[in-house]
Design a protein around this motif. Structure first.
Motif, mmCIF file in Angstrom:
data_model
loop_
_atom_site.group_PDB
_atom_site.id
_atom_site.type_symbol
_atom_site.label_atom_id
_atom_site.label_comp_id
_atom_site.label_asym_id
_atom_site.label_seq_id
_atom_site.Cartn_x
_atom_site.Cartn_y
_atom_site.Cartn_z
ATOM 1 N N TYR A 1 2.292 -13.710 -21.363
ATOM 2 C CA TYR A 1 1.132 -14.592 -21.219
ATOM 3 C C TYR A 1 0.572 -14.939 -22.601
ATOM 4 O O TYR A 1 0.494 -14.070 -23.479
ATOM 5 N N PRO A 2 0.148 -16.184 -22.795
ATOM 6 C CA PRO A 2 -0.451 -16.558 -24.090
ATOM 7 C C PRO A 2 -1.753 -15.810 -24.380
ATOM 8 O O PRO A 2 -2.087 -15.545 -25.525
ATOM 9 N N GLY B 1 1.928 -5.504 -10.157
ATOM 10 C CA GLY B 1 2.897 -5.701 -11.234
ATOM 11 C C GLY B 1 2.403 -5.536 -12.656
ATOM 12 O O GLY B 1 3.198 -5.605 -13.591
ATOM 13 N N ILE B 2 1.099 -5.331 -12.864
ATOM 14 C CA ILE B 2 0.585 -5.326 -14.241
ATOM 15 C C ILE B 2 1.053 -4.066 -14.993
ATOM 16 O O ILE B 2 1.123 -2.981 -14.444
ATOM 17 N N TRP B 3 1.415 -4.252 -16.244
ATOM 18 C CA TRP B 3 2.000 -3.178 -17.052
ATOM 19 C C TRP B 3 0.939 -2.181 -17.511
ATOM 20 O O TRP B 3 -0.243 -2.483 -17.590
ATOM 21 N N LYS B 4 1.426 -1.015 -17.890
ATOM 22 C CA LYS B 4 0.556 0.065 -18.370
ATOM 23 C C LYS B 4 -0.293 -0.384 -19.560
ATOM 24 O O LYS B 4 -1.491 -0.096 -19.640
ATOM 25 N N GLN B 5 0.309 -1.116 -20.485
ATOM 26 C CA GLN B 5 -0.413 -1.509 -21.709
ATOM 27 C C GLN B 5 -1.553 -2.489 -21.428
ATOM 28 O O GLN B 5 -2.431 -2.686 -22.261
ATOM 29 N N PHE B 6 -1.541 -3.125 -20.238
ATOM 30 C CA PHE B 6 -2.591 -4.083 -19.903
ATOM 31 C C PHE B 6 -3.568 -3.538 -18.862
ATOM 32 O O PHE B 6 -4.380 -4.281 -18.319
ATOM 33 N N MET C 1 -0.134 -14.879 -9.760
ATOM 34 C CA MET C 1 0.026 -16.334 -9.827
ATOM 35 C C MET C 1 1.118 -16.752 -10.815
ATOM 36 O O MET C 1 1.915 -17.620 -10.535
ATOM 37 N N ARG C 2 1.169 -16.087 -11.966
ATOM 38 C CA ARG C 2 2.040 -16.595 -13.043
ATOM 39 C C ARG C 2 3.193 -15.667 -13.398
ATOM 40 O O ARG C 2 3.888 -15.887 -14.387
ATOM 41 N N SER C 3 3.379 -14.625 -12.600
ATOM 42 C CA SER C 3 4.462 -13.689 -12.888
ATOM 43 C C SER C 3 5.206 -13.380 -11.601
ATOM 44 O O SER C 3 4.581 -13.215 -10.548
ATOM 45 N N ARG D 1 6.019 -20.015 -13.147
ATOM 46 C CA ARG D 1 6.937 -18.885 -13.331
ATOM 47 C C ARG D 1 8.320 -19.381 -13.727
ATOM 48 O O ARG D 1 9.007 -18.763 -14.544
ATOM 49 N N GLY D 2 8.732 -20.506 -13.137
ATOM 50 C CA GLY D 2 10.019 -21.102 -13.505
ATOM 51 C C GLY D 2 10.004 -21.624 -14.927
ATOM 52 O O GLY D 2 10.940 -21.399 -15.704
ATOM 53 N N ARG D 3 8.932 -22.316 -15.291
ATOM 54 C CA ARG D 3 8.825 -22.851 -16.662
ATOM 55 C C ARG D 3 8.832 -21.724 -17.694
ATOM 56 O O ARG D 3 9.330 -21.882 -18.807
ATOM 57 N N MET D 4 8.287 -20.579 -17.301
ATOM 58 C CA MET D 4 8.173 -19.468 -18.243
ATOM 59 C C MET D 4 9.534 -18.841 -18.569
ATOM 60 O O MET D 4 9.640 -18.024 -19.482
#
Length: 668
Positions: free
Chosen positions: A576-577, A631-636, A565-567, A47-50
């Motif tokens: 995310y890639p 936390g996941i967005w509407k578009q996902f 984990m990543r957000s 998350r920090g690297r991102m």
């Protein structure tokens, strides 16, 4: 030419890391850990690297936007600020300043992010939020018990003979503590993890104890009951330094250990074993935030505190009821930044129920919502009500870096800077006691501006610009006043980039508590003052078969909504890639009973809403438990908060996000 600059992580996180940031041609190239940081020592999480991706993303908002006929159009800062200032003037004159709601969360942990409060206080005082989606029930609970919420400094872990990590996956949320756990184990400490999910931290434990979600307080009660039966309690500590223990004994006499075992789904012999572990001092306890996100959340933390007190593990090296460390934030003089005496009016809404409060507000009705450091459309429970409320007001202003779900609803979206584009200082009130300095490293893209610039420009238009006529360094200096008196200067922090704050390494060592009695209070006078009778109870979650059997029959599964984990909450999903999707993790018994297999498309639902996603089988999760990361967005696929309750914890200051029963079925 590339330069490596020291910086700091802005995320509201346990670790509050030091960074080495590579900058070339006014662009952040890479974010790595700073090996010289005394706690984080060069290791940082994804998350920090991102934050590099976040800073350089082509999705960044670059210009002020106004919604015209349902579509966003680019406008100038001059137009945006003039129109918003005019609306604020008109609202104050016609309805009063509390017709404005300020919805603030903690997307950025910078000290100067508190200057939004300075703006709204100087404006006259608005409708503010109280409580916390994250940790509020536990903070209030520890204030009732101890008088405040303090933790031991990180290296004290090495003095522990036994370590209990209770409802906290530090491998995911607190990586530097995880490293210390590995070291402590090498030194001979025994690690016990209590959690409904067999997580990465549980994998390194000497003992893993699986528990029914929301039953943690009851388990603590059972351990105390066994300690008393076996004569393992610390009578000396109880008699000299606590109040109300007899009432705990009386309560525990009303329930059998077998009943506690049945309700917690923890075997009796395991409860007995834990009684011996707590008596084998020093034993340290580290509590997570999830176990207090229930209706009974405050009582849960209070019962675990009571267990630590009963066993005499308070105020000793290697002990502690470690939940939060508020003495870190208490080092700063927030009143100098926020000017609370300037407000002339005030109204408060619960952060959990802000949407319902908006919809029913009268005298005055809410005319404008201003959102800072947050994304309520994904983070606030009961999403459908939140969307209705935030769509209902005349003007919604969102200060943001990206077009989030909340920004999509806005009338004005104001583009703001990332942490590397502004100067600030950062700390965490959850783990270590070092403050970090984050200098400005690069210029912001487009017309993105720091929040402080926005507040200053609006203040100038509203007639109190003099209150913002200070540099960022001058504002930081205000907050540092108390520290300067103790010999800790802002200049030293800016030079060294990190500074150890003068806090207690082992709280309550003098056995002097900040409660009304000066003792640890099993029966809390502060609770009595706040309308409770202050006593511990055998409370269980509101949505459970013990409290609501009809609901549990209709919705037989406990839903957890843990940290991704990543957000950091909802912040990174769009970066995310690989495009994210909703993952529904189910205990093996659910998969077996319903014939579910990995990647099956399912619907999870209750009376509040539904969420669809793809099955993952959590083989070692507690039976009848489901997890969907928050936390996941509407578009996902949409936020799990379509399912969660906007209720408040027993003490009114925490959320009930985990107090949630659901059903699940395969979608054909």
């Amino acid at each position: 030419m590339a330069q490596i600059r020291k910086a700091a992580c802005p995320l509201n996180c346990w670790d509050s890391c030091g960074f080495n940031v590579t900058v070339d041609s006014d662009r952040v190239i890479k974010v790595e850990g700073d090996p010289s940081h005394p706690i984080t020592q060069g290791k940082i999480c994804g998350r920090g690297r991102m934050l590099e991706t976040r800073t350089n993303s082509s999705q960044r908002l670059l210009h002020p936007l106004k919604k015209i006929n349902g579509q966003f159009e680019q406008i100038s800062w001059e137009q945006a600020l003039n129109e918003i200032a005019d609306k604020l003037k008109q609202i104050k004159e016609q309805y009063g300043s509390t017709a404005v709601l300020h919805s603030h969360d903690y997307a950025n942990n910078g000290l100067l992010k508190n200057l939004d409060q300075r703006f709204f206080n100087c404006y006259g005082g608005v409708t503010e939020l109280y409580g916390s989606l994250c940790w509020g029930a536990g903070i209030e609970a520890q204030k009732w018990d101890f008088g405040d919420a303090y933790s031991h400094e990180p290296d004290d872990l090495y003095n522990s003979k036994n370590i209990i990590v209770w409802g906290r996956n530090v491998a995911r949320t607190n990586m530097h503590f995880y490293e210390k756990l590995l070291e402590a184990k090498k030194l001979g400490a025994k690690l016990v993890v209590i959690d409904p999910i067999f997580n990465a931290t549980a994998k390194i434990a000497d003992d893993y104890i699986s528990i029914k979600p929301g039953m943690d307080g009851l388990l603590a009660a059972g351990i105390i009951k066994e300690m008393i039966r076996l004569g393992l309690e610390d009578r000396s500590f109880i008699e000299q330094f606590t109040a109300g223990f007899d009432e705990v004994v009386q309560l525990l006499n009303s329930i059998s250990i077998e009943k506690i075992s049945e309700m917690t789904e923890v075997p009796c012999e395991v409860i007995t074993k834990l009684a011996h572990v707590y008596a084998d001092k020093p034993t340290s306890t580290f509590m997570g935030l999830g176990l207090q996100r229930y209706k009974n959340g405050g009582n849960t933390i209070r019962f675990i505190d009571a267990l630590v007190a009963c066993s005499g593990n308070i105020g000793i090296a290697g002990g502690g009821a470690n939940y939060a460390n508020l003495q870190v934030g208490q080092s700063f003089v927030f009143e100098e930044l926020t000017l609370p005496t300037r407000k002339q009016k005030q109204r408060q809404f619960s952060i959990m129920k802000q949407a319902e409060e908006v919809l029913k507000a009268i005298d005055p009705e809410i005319q404008m919502i201003v959102v800072t450091c947050g994304n309520p459309l994904t983070q606030v429970p009961d999403t459908q009500v939140v969307e209705k409320a935030f769509s209902s007001v005349e003007t919604l202003v969102v200060i943001e870096q990206f077009m989030t779900d909340t920004a999509q609803l806005a009338d004005y979206v104001l583009p703001t800077t990332t942490a590397f584009e502004e100067e600030d200082i950062y700390y965490s009130s959850m783990y270590h006691h070092y403050v970090n300095y984050g200098p400005k490293l690069v210029e912001a893209p487009g017309e993105a501006k720091p929040d402080l610039w926005i507040w200053t420009e609006l203040a100038n238009r509203l007639g109190f610009g003099a209150d913002f006529d200070f540099s960022r360094e001058q504002f930081l200096k205000m907050a540092f006043q108390a520290l300067e008196e103790k010999g800790a200067s802002l200049e030293t922090l800016m030079d060294k980039h990190t500074l150890e704050l003068p806090v207690l390494a082992i709280p309550w060592q003098d056995r002097k508590f900040k409660t009304p009695s000066g003792k640890f209070e099993f029966t809390a006078q502060l609770g009595q003052r706040n309308g409770s009778d202050g006593r511990l109870t055998l409370a269980v979650p509101a949505e459970s078969k013990w409290e609501n059997p009809k609901l549990a029959e209709k919705y037989p599964y406990s839903l957890l909504t843990i940290h991704p984990m990543r957000s950091n909450h909802s912040q990174n999903y769009h970066l995310y890639p690989v495009k994210p999707k909703v993952k529904v993790e189910v205990a093996k018994n659910i998969a077996d009973v319903l014939g579910l297999q990995k990647d099956d498309f399912v619907m999870v639902w209750n009376d509040r809403g539904e969420v669809k996603g793809y099955i993952s089988i959590a083989a070692a999760a507690h039976p009848n438990t489901i997890n969907i990361d928050e936390g996941i967005w509407k578009q996902f696929g949409g936020s799990v908060n379509h399912l969660t309750s906007s209720g408040a914890s027993d003490n009114g200051l925490g959320s009930t996000l985990y107090d949630c029963l659901v059903n699940i079925e395969k979608v054909h």
